[in-house]
Design an enzyme around this catalytic site. Structure first.
Site, mmCIF file in Angstrom:
data_model
loop_
_atom_site.group_PDB
_atom_site.id
_atom_site.type_symbol
_atom_site.label_atom_id
_atom_site.label_comp_id
_atom_site.label_asym_id
_atom_site.label_seq_id
_atom_site.Cartn_x
_atom_site.Cartn_y
_atom_site.Cartn_z
ATOM 1 N N PRO A 8 60.963 64.169 -62.114
ATOM 2 C CA PRO A 8 61.625 62.934 -62.358
ATOM 3 C C PRO A 8 63.112 63.025 -63.243
ATOM 4 C CG PRO A 8 59.395 62.668 -62.215
ATOM 5 C CD PRO A 8 59.571 64.112 -62.310
ATOM 6 N N ARG A 9 64.005 62.234 -62.832
ATOM 7 C CA ARG A 9 65.111 62.649 -63.650
ATOM 8 C C ARG A 9 65.137 62.289 -65.165
ATOM 9 N NH1 ARG A 9 69.043 58.794 -59.763
ATOM 10 N NH2 ARG A 9 69.609 60.687 -58.191
#
Length: 628
Positions: free
Chosen positions: A337-338
């Site tokens: 995830p970012r």
């Protein structure tokens, strides 16, 4: 101040207005007014029109130039075109886990269930998606998604989506007011029960070219104004993203939730300075690009969090560049995830292992052929070649975190997208709840489609059910006009550009990717000083073609939204998703059950904050998280 003379004709249609009746102020009446012409705004307008409403779209720039075009990677939808095991339940689970379980579960559910239909709808309207060998819509990998589920058009998906929706809106002959800024929402205090009393009755704004004021009378308004990124120095966001919808909603009595969660996209351009922050799509990593530090090390294997280690098999195949999850799907750590990737890059830079211009290297040249790169990533190839003189088929890119997206926004009902103010709806980035504390890549475009449609339909139905339309009073119009013109009345005051520069410095330095209590308290003190300075803003010249005046009005929005972000970030004493506290470095279950709700009392210019329990997920959905 001297006003230029003007004609009483509508700048677009040429129709005569009632300027002579109401001191030159143009008036229009609609069932639904949509503010914003990105993916959410266009989809809302189309839905409202299809439901039988008279609709107007109002946008700050030209139609087709919405920030949605910057969403390049794809539209997340569990269509199962590449992996038959993919379905809405897996997408829902990925979205909740990506948001660290702070999402509004109902919004995440509706989004996962309805996204495939919205993608197929785009295809029916003419969107030209890339295809699999079998002729199905192609889907690519993105961070945080268990399966490859992003429907894409090369690395220009957002542009194709806007092109398709725009053409649909034009075909339906929906009225569009381009290069127009809304400065205030009106409420009829004698009607409704939403917020602090009274329902939406219209909106007030001005043509950016002429400065001429316009009143929209409408029982419903849909906010689709996007984000807040221009409050930060380094951002992928376009100039329109000054938090207009967030601030308009608050001043109309609506609430915001969880504004502390600001996503810093891991990869923005870092060189040359003129394009610092410009987005480098996650598609580069989805198509095989890897992150390396200045020592040539592929560092992301050092940052796989414990949660994801539990999801992996016994061995991590670093030599091959993948880790393998329990279902034997091989995933590169660059597609975590970012928030995880952004923090990892930030850590490498702070440790002195960054690139010469303060970033890290994103390398796809050593892993894919030049033909593959030019075919799959044409926009990225041209962007770096033209703006940085870098050939990404031959050498790595320098990238670093850039303020990209705000997960917080207007508090809305999950099914209808109506705020606590009757007649006021919100969809897209301006709405809060859907993404929790961190948004997965690709979920933004499907969010726009799913909730844009829902907001438009429900706004239209509300308008048609309204038996007695709320009214806009002459006093309201006079007060809105005076407030907009106030900067012209101040002589020798503050320059709006100076205040914006100082605000961006405060937010970047003190409310950035890593936060502490001391810095957040300092930021709030600085913001209070900036608010005082903003009261003495001074603008010279006339209303025509005056960017200084435009910024002066935008600053009021940027300041209130920045206060919301800093105040919520100080209050939340944990690290979760897009909010990282150096002094509270881990998630806390207690905070994980709370939304932070922000309001702006009518008798104050200071933001109020309160705690609110997170909606409880039903048991049948909870069981999805017990599966591997």
């Amino acid at each position: 101040m001297t006003e230029a003379t003007h004609d009483d004709r509508h700048p677009m249609t040429g129709n005569r207005t009632d300027a002579g009746v109401d001191t030159g102020i143009e008036r229009h009446e609609y069932d639904v007014v949509v503010i914003g012409a990105g993916g959410a705004g266009l989809r809302a307008a189309i839905a409202a029109h299809d439901a039988g409403a008279r609709v107007a779209i109002v946008c700050k720039s030209l139609l087709g130039k919405a920030h949605t075009v910057m969403a390049e990677g794809g539209i997340a939808a569990a269509m199962g075109n590449l992996y038959a095991d993919d379905n809405w339940r897996v997408h829902f689970r990925d979205t909740m886990r990506g948001g660290k379980m702070l999402n509004n579960w109902r919004m995440a559910q509706l989004h996962a269930q309805e996204a495939p239909e919205r993608v197929l709808e785009l295809e029916e309207w003419g969107a030209l998606f890339d295809r699999t060998a079998d002729g199905l819509i192609s889907q690519r990998d993105f961070g945080g998604h268990r399966y490859a589920r992003l429907a894409h058009v090369g690395d220009r998906t957002g542009l194709e989506m806007i092109r398709t929706l725009q053409q649909r809106a034009v075909d339906l002959d929906i009225d569009v007011f381009m290069e127009f800024t809304v400065t205030e929402l009106f409420r009829d205090p004698s009607t409704g029960s939403g917020g602090t009393g009274g329902r939406i009755s219209g909106a007030f704004g001005y043509w950016r070219e002429t400065g001429r004021f316009v009143v929209f009378e409408s029982p419903t308004v849909v906010l689709a104004t996007g984000g807040i990124g221009k409050s930060y120095q380094v951002t992928s966001n376009s100039w329109e993203y000054t938090g207009d919808g967030h601030a308009l909603a608050m001043r109309a009595g609506a609430s915001l939730i969880n504004m502390e969660f600001v996503q810093f996209h891991p990869t923005g351009m870092v060189w040359p300075p003129s394009v610092k922050g410009l987005l480098v799509t996650e598609s580069v990593r989805g198509d095989g690009g890897v992150l390396k530090n200045a020592e040539g090390e592929r560092f992301m294997f050092d940052y796989i969090p414990e949660f994801f280690k539990k999801e992996t098999a016994d061995t991590i195949e670093e030599a091959e560049g993948w880790y393998t999850d329990k279902k034997n799907h091989r995933r590169p750590p660059e597609l975590l995830p970012r928030d995880e990737v952004a923090r990892a890059i930030n850590s490498e830079i702070k440790a002195g292992r960054g690139s010469p211009h303060g970033g890290v290297y994103l390398d796809i040249a050593s892993r894919r052929s030049p033909d593959f790169i030019r075919r799959r990533l044409p926009s990225m190839y041209h962007q770096f070649k033209e703006l940085a003189d870098v050939d990404i088929t031959q050498e790595p890119m320098e990238v670093g975190p850039t303020c990209h997206y705000v997960m917080g926004g207007v508090e809305v009902d999950a099914d209808t997208e109506q705020s606590i103010v009757e007649g006021l709806y919100a969809a897209g980035e301006v709405a809060g709840g859907m993404h929790g504390s961190n948004r997965l890549g690709g979920n933004s475009l499907s969010d726009l489609l799913v909730f844009g449609r829902r907001a438009g339909h429900n706004a239209a139905y509300h308008s048609m059910r309204t038996k007695q339309r709320p009214t806009v009073s002459a006093e309201q119009v006079k007060a809105a006009s005076a407030a907009a013109l106030h900067p012209f009345e101040v002589e020798g005051g503050e320059n709006p550009y100076t205040i914006q520069t100082d605000l961006q410095d405060v937010m970047q330095r003190l409310v950035g990717i890593i936060r502490t209590e001391a810095e957040l308290r300092d930021s709030l003190a600085e913001i209070e000083r900036l608010k005082e300075r903003a009261k003495r803003l001074s603008v010279e010249g006339h209303r025509q073609y005056n960017p200084g005046w435009h910024l002066a009005l935008d600053l009021a929005n940027m300041l209130v939204v920045s206060e919301c972000i800093a105040k919520a970030a100080l209050e939340r004493q944990e690290s979760r998703g897009g909010h990282t506290r150096d002094d509270y470095p881990t998630p806390d279950d207690g905070w994980g059950a709370l939304n932070l709700v922000l309001t702006l009392p009518s008798d104050s210019d200071s933001v109020d904050l309160k705690h609110q329990p997170l909606p409880v997920m039903p048991d049948d959905l909870k069981t999805l998280f017990e599966e591997s």
